[in-house]
Design a protein around this motif. Structure first.
Motif, mmCIF file in Angstrom:
data_model
loop_
_atom_site.group_PDB
_atom_site.id
_atom_site.type_symbol
_atom_site.label_atom_id
_atom_site.label_comp_id
_atom_site.label_asym_id
_atom_site.label_seq_id
_atom_site.Cartn_x
_atom_site.Cartn_y
_atom_site.Cartn_z
ATOM 1 N N UNK A 1 0.858 -1.511 -0.292
ATOM 2 C CA UNK A 1 -0.048 -0.127 0.180
ATOM 3 C C UNK A 1 0.732 1.567 0.535
ATOM 4 N N UNK A 2 1.626 1.140 0.905
ATOM 5 C CA UNK A 2 2.999 2.473 0.739
ATOM 6 C C UNK A 2 3.168 2.551 -0.113
ATOM 7 N N UNK A 3 3.657 1.120 -1.443
ATOM 8 C CA UNK A 3 4.985 2.118 -2.425
ATOM 9 C C UNK A 3 3.434 2.575 -3.606
ATOM 10 N N UNK A 4 1.879 1.706 -3.184
ATOM 11 C CA UNK A 4 1.583 1.771 -4.717
ATOM 12 C C UNK A 4 1.287 3.934 -4.256
ATOM 13 N N UNK A 5 1.577 4.413 -2.950
ATOM 14 C CA UNK A 5 1.350 6.079 -2.741
ATOM 15 C C UNK A 5 2.961 6.362 -2.613
ATOM 16 N N UNK A 6 3.961 6.141 -2.628
ATOM 17 C CA UNK A 6 5.164 7.056 -2.501
ATOM 18 C C UNK A 6 6.246 5.486 -2.179
ATOM 19 N N UNK A 7 6.424 5.596 -3.646
ATOM 20 C CA UNK A 7 8.295 4.569 -3.669
ATOM 21 C C UNK A 7 9.516 5.162 -3.082
ATOM 22 N N UNK A 8 9.173 5.413 -2.531
ATOM 23 C CA UNK A 8 10.677 6.364 -2.250
ATOM 24 C C UNK A 8 10.296 6.479 -0.697
ATOM 25 N N UNK A 9 9.189 6.086 -0.464
ATOM 26 C CA UNK A 9 9.493 6.086 2.145
ATOM 27 C C UNK A 9 8.746 4.035 1.533
ATOM 28 N N UNK A 10 8.517 3.409 0.554
ATOM 29 C CA UNK A 10 8.229 2.377 0.814
ATOM 30 C C UNK A 10 9.889 1.812 0.987
ATOM 31 N N UNK A 11 10.887 2.052 -0.127
ATOM 32 C CA UNK A 11 12.007 1.787 -0.402
ATOM 33 C C UNK A 11 12.574 2.313 1.121
ATOM 34 N N UNK A 12 12.693 2.714 2.085
ATOM 35 C CA UNK A 12 13.390 3.271 3.461
ATOM 36 C C UNK A 12 12.751 2.800 4.230
ATOM 37 N N UNK A 13 10.948 2.025 4.187
ATOM 38 C CA UNK A 13 10.688 1.271 4.886
ATOM 39 C C UNK A 13 11.276 -0.785 4.768
ATOM 40 N N UNK A 14 11.676 -0.633 3.679
ATOM 41 C CA UNK A 14 11.939 -2.552 3.528
ATOM 42 C C UNK A 14 14.234 -1.826 3.867
ATOM 43 N N UNK A 15 15.071 -1.412 3.942
ATOM 44 C CA UNK A 15 16.146 -1.053 4.579
ATOM 45 C C UNK A 15 15.628 -0.753 5.749
ATOM 46 N N UNK A 16 14.820 0.259 6.354
ATOM 47 C CA UNK A 16 14.373 -0.224 7.571
ATOM 48 C C UNK A 16 14.191 -1.456 8.636
ATOM 49 N N UNK A 17 13.256 -2.098 7.686
ATOM 50 C CA UNK A 17 12.718 -2.950 8.084
ATOM 51 C C UNK A 17 13.632 -4.219 8.090
#
Length: 240
Positions: free
Chosen positions: A51-67
């Motif tokens: 859902x986040x990636x559909x809104x803002x891929x940059x935020x999703x990439x940050x979330x992926x790295x942090x997670x």
């Protein structure tokens, strides 16, 4: 043009993205309750990252790295290190990332970091490429390291976690690339970074790699699917 551990106005977007990801509860999602998480299944995390990636891929990439950095701490046998770093990673007070290729095998680590033995500890040298979430306020980076053979010990691989304030560790972000700025992505150079045995994240590299591989294989396709499903931008035509 590059940036090291100083902030530019453009780089302010990345810290706000990490804060937003934390407020969404994504950093605690699918982390065991006993370790400060919400105990949700991984499918819940996958759905929310999509859902986040559909809104803002940059935020999703940050979330992926942090997670993924959080996952490395969750499964680390170094209890003292986990208890020290994990709480701040879960709240987003501390940024976390790792350097790794998509297939997550030690033989294909994105960049090689080598450890040369000292009398007490090691010096780490190498270059980590295309690493996201290098927040200018500070971060920790998880990476595999090849330890050279020494008396009584053969050459081996192990996982380490390094703090951005370590002497000899510098990161560079190309501020001419908007996507790199948005995700705080760049290179991390290690030049004689001192490392002690008690800071080892895991000395069984393949076991930890398996945990990271399972999470990555769940999250990455979800992010890609969200990106592909986003509508193409509409280009307006103007009459002259």
């Amino acid at each position: 043009m590059t940036s090291d551990l100083t902030s530019t106005g453009a780089e302010q977007a990345a810290p706000s993205r990490l804060t937003s990801v934390a407020r969404r509860g994504l950093l605690r999602c699918a982390v065991p309750l006993a370790q400060g998480g919400d105990g949700a299944p991984v499918d819940e995390l996958v759905s929310r990252i999509r859902e986040l990636a559909g809104q803002d891929m940059a935020s999703a990439r940050i979330a992926w790295a942090q997670r993924l950095a959080i996952e490395a701490l969750v499964h680390s046998p170094n209890i003292a290190l986990r208890e020290h770093l994990l709480p701040d990673l879960l709240t987003g007070a501390l940024a976390g990332t790792l350097s790794w290729r998509q297939d997550l095998t030690l033989a294909s680590a994105r960049s090689l970091v080598q450890a040369q033995p000292l009398e007490r500890g090691w010096h780490l040298n190498g270059l980590l490429d295309d690493v996201p979430n290098l927040q200018w306020e500070g971060y920790v980076v998880v990476c595999p390291v090849r330890f050279d053979a020494q008396v009584g010990q053969p050459q081996r691989w192990a996982w380490v976690v390094l703090r951005s304030e370590e002497d000899g560790l510098r990161h560079l972000i190309d501020v001419a690339r908007p996507q790199d700025v948005a995700t705080a992505s760049g290179t991390v150079r290690l030049n004689n970074v001192y490392f002690r045995e008690d800071e080892l994240l895991a000395d069984d590299p393949h076991r930890l790699a398996l945990h990271l591989q399972l999470l990555d294989q769940a999250l990455r396709p979800a992010m890609l699917a969200a990106a592909l499903s986003r509508p193409a931008p509409v280009h307006k035509k103007y009459e002259v």
